[in-house]
Design an enzyme around this catalytic site. Structure first.
Site, mmCIF file in Angstrom:
data_model
loop_
_atom_site.group_PDB
_atom_site.id
_atom_site.type_symbol
_atom_site.label_atom_id
_atom_site.label_comp_id
_atom_site.label_asym_id
_atom_site.label_seq_id
_atom_site.Cartn_x
_atom_site.Cartn_y
_atom_site.Cartn_z
ATOM 1 N N LYS A 270 -3.651 10.827 -2.631
ATOM 2 C CA LYS A 270 -3.756 11.472 -1.616
ATOM 3 C C LYS A 270 -4.264 12.914 -1.613
ATOM 4 O O LYS A 270 -4.142 13.324 -2.740
ATOM 5 C CB LYS A 270 -2.279 11.797 -1.039
ATOM 6 C CG LYS A 270 -1.720 10.355 -0.577
ATOM 7 C CD LYS A 270 -0.235 10.589 0.044
ATOM 8 C CE LYS A 270 0.519 9.144 0.338
ATOM 9 N NZ LYS A 270 -0.159 9.063 1.758
ATOM 10 N N ARG A 344 3.790 -1.553 2.153
ATOM 11 C CA ARG A 344 3.638 -3.071 2.511
ATOM 12 C C ARG A 344 3.854 -4.034 1.225
ATOM 13 O O ARG A 344 4.145 -4.998 1.461
ATOM 14 C CB ARG A 344 2.521 -3.312 3.306
ATOM 15 C CG ARG A 344 1.280 -3.061 2.604
ATOM 16 C CD ARG A 344 0.048 -3.025 3.680
ATOM 17 N NE ARG A 344 0.028 -1.777 4.112
ATOM 18 C CZ ARG A 344 -0.823 -1.197 4.910
ATOM 19 N NH1 ARG A 344 -1.972 -2.031 5.224
ATOM 20 N NH2 ARG A 344 -0.745 -0.157 5.552
#
Length: 486
Positions: A270, A344
């Site tokens: 990130k 996920r």
């Protein structure tokens, strides 16, 4: 804070004894039936221009004539809804929480909501007003002196108000726990710490708790969860807790929380700006832990299972790489195209694990996608459901708790982008509809039961000057779970 219900009719508020009397006024006119001495003060303040019956208006009067309490706080809502009442109460409490008042009595005048809902929101607003994170901040200011809060209701409203207050206190304790877990820095709130918190709840409330380590997770075949965790030196934890308030034959509600205690993005790193806020990426885990606490305190006649998959997502020589293929607990293979779509990957194995409980329903909760923030901002959580009845139930729970969600679509066409040439499914699709495609990924692993998904990336915490966890959606989840009580 000590909460209680106190009997007082609206025409006798002036005689109430407390350090502060807070009168919450609904609508745009002085409500009929209001105590004459209080009404006189309201009308005088309006005439002077110091107060108006509009949302956001609040005023403190000291030693008001005819009022026993040394402080009279007036707070206007403008509207008569429950949302307006809660907002006005927050404004009223803000008037006194940093002053010398140790006790306050609250009266709502002119609102549509019943005593039960108002009592619940009184407990929540009161707890929120005095919450202050201080675990790693010894220099934090002293806690507000306000320690006692009474809700004033008529005799006919006592039973309903007590029920609402009990629920509100339990939800408030769950929200506080969720906020404390999420607000702690990642070097404090590790996966191990989350396991210890749940074990503590188990001892306090008589819950069955299991905290599985890497070896146990490997034995279960959770290859997707393991892939995310392999880049970190911090041990993973797979946490399972069971509240049993009904017969064993009653199918449980299962709540699954994403517990990424820090998310760097892994190899798909990130940007550095605001990466510190990625300590909040375990907001889903924090919320289901908080809900477990609320339910355990209320002791409803239902069965609840809480599951948290907890680990860090870190870049290292051991980290999973873009293009790697892993095998999930379900046996489905996953091509990991982006290691920053890791939530996920841990949830899919937890959803497969949930099958063993033969659940009535499973709801997973996750700070899953920035796309959901773009879609809904910080007002409503994104909600997905496998059927209309479940969607309606989650929506109703959110509305009742003032913790709203919004149903998002699950059309099969959205799954097209998840196709892979090298595995059964890819972990991401394109940028368009990112929250939806993430939900479609999870849906592949939740086909054997009724399933809901809450994307709380926009609602689990606030940034900027108000940076901190919100504790959402503990309120929504608690109301939803309680709706299954027999």
């Amino acid at each position: 804070m000590d909460f209680k219900i106190q009997t007082a009719e609206l025409d006798s508020l002036a005689g109430v004894g407390a350090d502060a009397l807070i009168v919450i006024l609904g609508g745009e006119a002085v409500p009929k039936g209001l105590d004459a001495a209080v009404a006189k003060q309201v009308q005088a303040a309006i005439k002077l221009g110091d107060f108006a019956l509009k949302a956001g208006q609040a005023l403190t009067l000291t030693q008001a004539e005819g009022i026993k309490a040394p402080r009279l706080v007036l707070a206007a809502s403008g509207k008569t809804t429950l949302v307006a009442a809660r907002s006005a109460l927050a404004a009223g409490l803000a008037q006194i929480k940093s002053r010398g008042a140790a006790s306050a009595a609250v009266a709502f005048v002119g609102f549509e909501a019943g005593a039960e809902s108002l009592a619940e929101q009184t407990a929540l607003a009161g707890a929120d007003a005095v919450y202050l994170y201080r675990h790693t901040k010894p220099s934090a200011p002293a806690a507000p002196k306000l320690a006692k809060l009474a809700l004033l209701v008529g005799k006919s409203e006592q039973k309903a108000a007590k029920a609402g207050l009990a629920r509100g206190e339990a939800i408030a304790s769950g929200i506080e726990l969720a906020r404390e877990c999420a607000n702690r820095p990642a070097n404090y709130a590790t996966p191990t710490y989350l396991g210890q918190v749940v074990q503590g709840l188990g001892k306090t409330h008589g819950l069955k708790v299991e905290v599985l380590d890497r070896k146990a997770v490997e034995k279960l075949g959770m290859g997707s969860f393991l892939a995310v965790a392999q880049g970190s030196d911090e041990p993973l934890r797979f946490i399972v807790a069971r509240y049993e308030g009904a017969a064993k034959t009653v199918a449980p509600v299962v709540l699954v929380g994403k517990g990424i205690t820090f998310d760097t993005g892994g190899i798909s790193l990130k940007p550095g700006a605001e990466m510190d806020e990625m300590k909040f990426d375990m907001g889903g885990a924090a919320s289901v832990i908080g809900t477990l606490r609320a339910v355990a305190e209320l002791r409803p006649k239902l069965n609840l299972v809480m599951i948290v998959a907890a680990c860090e997502n870190m870049p290292s020589g051991h980290a999973v790489k873009p293009g790697d293929v892993v095998t999930s607990m379900s046996g489905q293979t996953i091509e990991i195209l982006n290691t920053d779509a890791e939530g996920r990957l841990i949830l899919c194995d937890a959803l497969t694990y949930a099958e063993r409980f033969k659940p009535a329903v499973v709801v997973d909760v996750a700070t899953l996608t920035g796309a959901c923030v773009i879609a809904l901002g910080g007002v409503r959580s994104g909600m997905y459901a496998s059927d209309d009845e479940l969607a309606a139930s989650l929506t109703a729970a959110g509305d009742a708790a003032l913790d709203p969600c919004w149903r998002m679509p699950l059309d099969d066409d959205y799954a097209e982008g998840l196709k892979s040439n090298f595995a059964d499914v890819a972990n991401i699709a394109g940028r368009a509809g990112g929250s939806i495609t993430a939900a479609k990924f999870l849906q592949r692993f939740a086909s054997k039961y009724r399933w809901g998904h809450l994307d709380i990336a926009g609602t689990a915490w606030k940034g900027g000057a108000a940076k901190g966890a919100t504790g959402r959606p503990v309120g929504l989840l608690t109301h939803f779970v309680l709706s299954h009580a027999k």
